[in-house]
Write a protein that holds these residues in place. Structure first.
Motif, PDB file in Angstrom:
ATOM      1  N   PHE A 191      34.548  33.946  31.791  1.00 17.23           N
ATOM      2  CA  PHE A 191      34.322  35.384  31.980  1.00 17.23           C
ATOM      3  C   PHE A 191      34.966  36.174  30.842  1.00 17.23           C
ATOM      4  CE2 PHE A 191      35.275  39.518  34.016  1.00 17.23           C
ATOM      5  CZ  PHE A 191      33.989  39.862  34.396  1.00 17.23           C
ATOM      6  N   PHE A 231      32.225  40.745  40.093  1.00 16.57           N
ATOM      7  CA  PHE A 231      32.789  39.591  39.405  1.00 16.57           C
ATOM      8  C   PHE A 231      32.020  38.332  39.824  1.00 16.57           C
ATOM      9  CE2 PHE A 231      36.431  42.524  39.720  1.00 16.57           C
ATOM     10  CZ  PHE A 231      36.766  42.611  38.374  1.00 16.57           C
ATOM     11  N   THR A 238      37.879  34.617  36.954  1.00 18.13           N
ATOM     12  CA  THR A 238      37.830  35.539  35.812  1.00 18.13           C
ATOM     13  C   THR A 238      38.942  35.223  34.827  1.00 18.13           C
ATOM     14  OG1 THR A 238      39.210  37.134  37.003  1.00 18.13           O
ATOM     15  CG2 THR A 238      36.827  37.391  37.158  1.00 18.13           C
TER      16      THR A 238
END
Length: 611
Positions: A568, A465, A611
């Protein structure tokens, strides 16, 4: 006649006036709770100041507008401590939010009910601090008791001094474990404070704390807003746990940070009780196995041998699969596109769902962001190809391979009550083996030395991530697994990563020292402050242009930032998201960006999620 200045307990954009003026036929005390009309709607508000018309006559004559009358007085006295004025002002400045939003986040939401119960609650009521203990009779391990003893000693000192103490926990599990422990020592002479409690309970606790009838207060994030009369000290349990950060509603405050600020305002000690000092005492074997040779398999050859040996000895295993459903992706082999949600840009997760009416198991594609369900298609909606392949391993897929293992995930245990029932069931059964998502990490105190072997199927599901904290989060998670397992296996496609060597042979202190040196090199905290700002719109181009406009203004002021970039997950619920990550070097830069960022942007100071 009196001119009354009030602060509405509703979100007002920071560009607008945060203090509004009304008139009243009678004088209203500072700190009282009233109802004020805003756009013909009655809104609760706090009285900041009340002056006679004679004192304000010169100002009223200059103004061209007509003052509205205060609709109703709900509580005719100050029901919160004086330090709230300074505390909430600091919160507003630090988190770049409007003052009204900071006040709104710190108070009960249903003020009509709250005020009614406030009036009814008698100060002579004996049972102010009753704590309704859940059915949570799990054993307290020696490691955990050592930590709880430290807190208990501070609590006893505070009780002896006839003052108040606040203990903040990161999650419901550690909170309830301590509540049961404390109940055996203090006989229920404490309370749990949360702004989400029912109005009747909240009003009783509010009054009990404010008038010093309750000395010991336990809480989660919103516990920091308990209205203390005589607070002596604050204790933060598990200060490295990011669950202390509020990520659900603005402003995205962190109770650890707010506790530091409150301790400075009140000039009281802040005590951190760090469990990792106890956790690191567990010396466990950690093995790293590569998946490069067999990327499609569940396990490497070495892990397979370990699993077979452990099962043959009738010992317990914990599998960690950090993916929901059966498979996280459905991939087209012709165009190499992943099937995504129409409302969101997130991949659709492949589930095998049980129809409770027909008892048939049917495949479904589900978006984890908007919850939309879709029938599984036979062809790719992008290119029309028929070569669709399930990619990745979800918890359901591993459960299919090991049907005798229990499954622990948010899909199965959707409430905290269900989690408690499940954990109790695991303790009562002969088969102690388990397949779990990362949800197990908050229950690790209960499972000390419970499993013989733990296996993380794919380390990359934690590490892949855009998050500078991902290595630290994974390291701490692995320490918890070492605490509950006699042996730990980590499978990865990149066994050469320095992180795994640290997990095998280095201490947490050594790891954090290395991480901080890397963060300083790239300008991340603690060297610089981070502010993540996000803009969304129904139209992608409009969102992009607005993000570019703000980026240009930041550039003119010579503020360092990354972006603007699509988030994201670029599209959520038919809205497009762009973000900018700002690196602040000075407090002056923070003041500059507070004037640049419009109120319709989402602002996250000290972000922990990317995210």
């Amino acid at each position: 006649m009196f001119i009354v200045e009030v602060l509405p307990l509703i979100y007002l954009p920071k560009e607008k006036s945060q203090i509004l003026s009304y008139f009243s036929k009678k004088n209203i005390k500072e700190g009282s709770l009233v109802l004020s009309l805003i756009k013909n709607k009655e809104i609760p508000a706090i009285v900041i100041e009340s002056n006679s018309l004679e004192e304000k006559k010169s100002l009223v004559k200059k103004d061209s507008f007509i003052l509205k009358e205060i609709s109703k007085v709900l509580i005719e006295e100050k029901f919160f401590p004086d330090y709230f004025f300074e505390f909430l002002e600091i919160i507003s400045r630090y988190y770049l939010s409007s003052l009204t939003l900071s006040w709104f986040s710190a108070f009960p939401k249903n003020f009509r009910n709250f005020s009614n119960y406030w009036k009814k609650t008698d100060l002579n009521f004996k049972n102010f601090s009753s704590f309704k203990l859940k059915n949570f009779d799990f054993p307290i391990s020696n490691s955990l008791e050592n930590l709880f003893l430290k807190i208990l000693k501070e609590i006893k000192k505070t009780i002896k001094n006839k003052k108040q103490i606040l203990v903040i926990f990161p999650d419901n599990v550690s909170l309830n474990l301590f509540a049961h422990y404390l109940n055996s020592k203090l006989n229920n002479n404490f309370c749990f404070f949360s702004l989400s409690l029912p109005s009747k309970n909240l009003a009783k606790l509010y009054k009990g704390i404010f008038f010093n009838k309750i000395q010991v207060v336990l809480g989660l994030q919103s516990g920091i807003f308990a209205p203390f009369f005589n607070l002596e000290k604050i204790i933060i349990f598990d200060p490295k746990n990011n669950s202390h950060k509020n990520s659900n509603s603005r402003p995205f405050f962190d109770s650890r940070n707010l506790a530091k600020k409150l301790s400075l305002i009140l000039k009281i000690p802040l005590i951190e009780v760090d469990p990792y000092l106890e956790i690191e005492k567990k010396k466990r074997e950690v093995e790293i196995f590569s998946l490069k040779k067999n990327p499609e398999e569940f396990f490497s050859k070495e892990a397979n041998l370990k699993i077979k040996k452990t099962l043959s000895q009738k010992k317990s295993i914990l599998f960690i699969v950090n993916r929901k459903g059966y498979a996280p992706y459905l991939l087209c082999k012709d165009c190499f596109k992943i099937l995504t949600c129409n409302n969101c840009s997130a991949p659709l997760i492949f589930y095998k769902k049980l129809n409770l009416k027909t008892l048939e198991v049917k495949p479904k594609l589900i978006c984890r962001h908007c919850g939309k369900e879709k029938e599984v298609v036979d062809f790719c909606p992008n290119c029309g190809g028929y070569f669709l392949k399930l990619s990745g391993i979800g918890i359901q897929k591993l459960k299919e391979k090991f049907p005798q293992f229990e499954e622990f995930s948010k899909d199965n245990q959707k409430t905290f009550k269900k989690e408690i029932e499940f954990v109790k069931k695991i303790f009562s059964e002969k088969n102690k083996s388990l397949i779990s998502t990362a949800i197990i990490s908050k229950w690790f105190w209960v499972f000390e030395d419970f499993f013989d072997l733990s296996i993380i199927l794919r380390a990359e599901t934690f590490l892949s991530f855009p998050d500078y904290l991902s290595f630290e989060k994974f390291y701490l998670f692995c320490l918890k697994l070492k605490f509950i397992s006699k042996s730990l296996i980590i499978q990865t496609f990149n066994p050469e990563n320095y992180l795994f060597e640290f997990l095998k042979s280095k201490t947490l202190e050594e790891f954090l020292k290395r991480e901080i040196s890397l963060r300083e090199k790239f300008g991340f905290p603690p060297k610089n402050k981070l502010v993540r700002i996000i803009y969304s719109d129904k139209f992608s181009l409009k969102a992009k242009k607005e993000a570019q406009r703000i980026a240009w203004q930041l550039k003119l002021k010579k503020i360092e930032f990354l972006g603007p970039n699509p988030s994201f997950i670029f599209k959520k619920r038919n809205r497009f998201f762009y973000e900018i990550l700002i690196k602040l070097k000075t407090s002056q830069e923070k003041e500059i960006i507070s004037k640049i960022i419009p109120s319709d942007w989402i602002v996250d100071v000290d972000p922990i999620m990317f995210t």
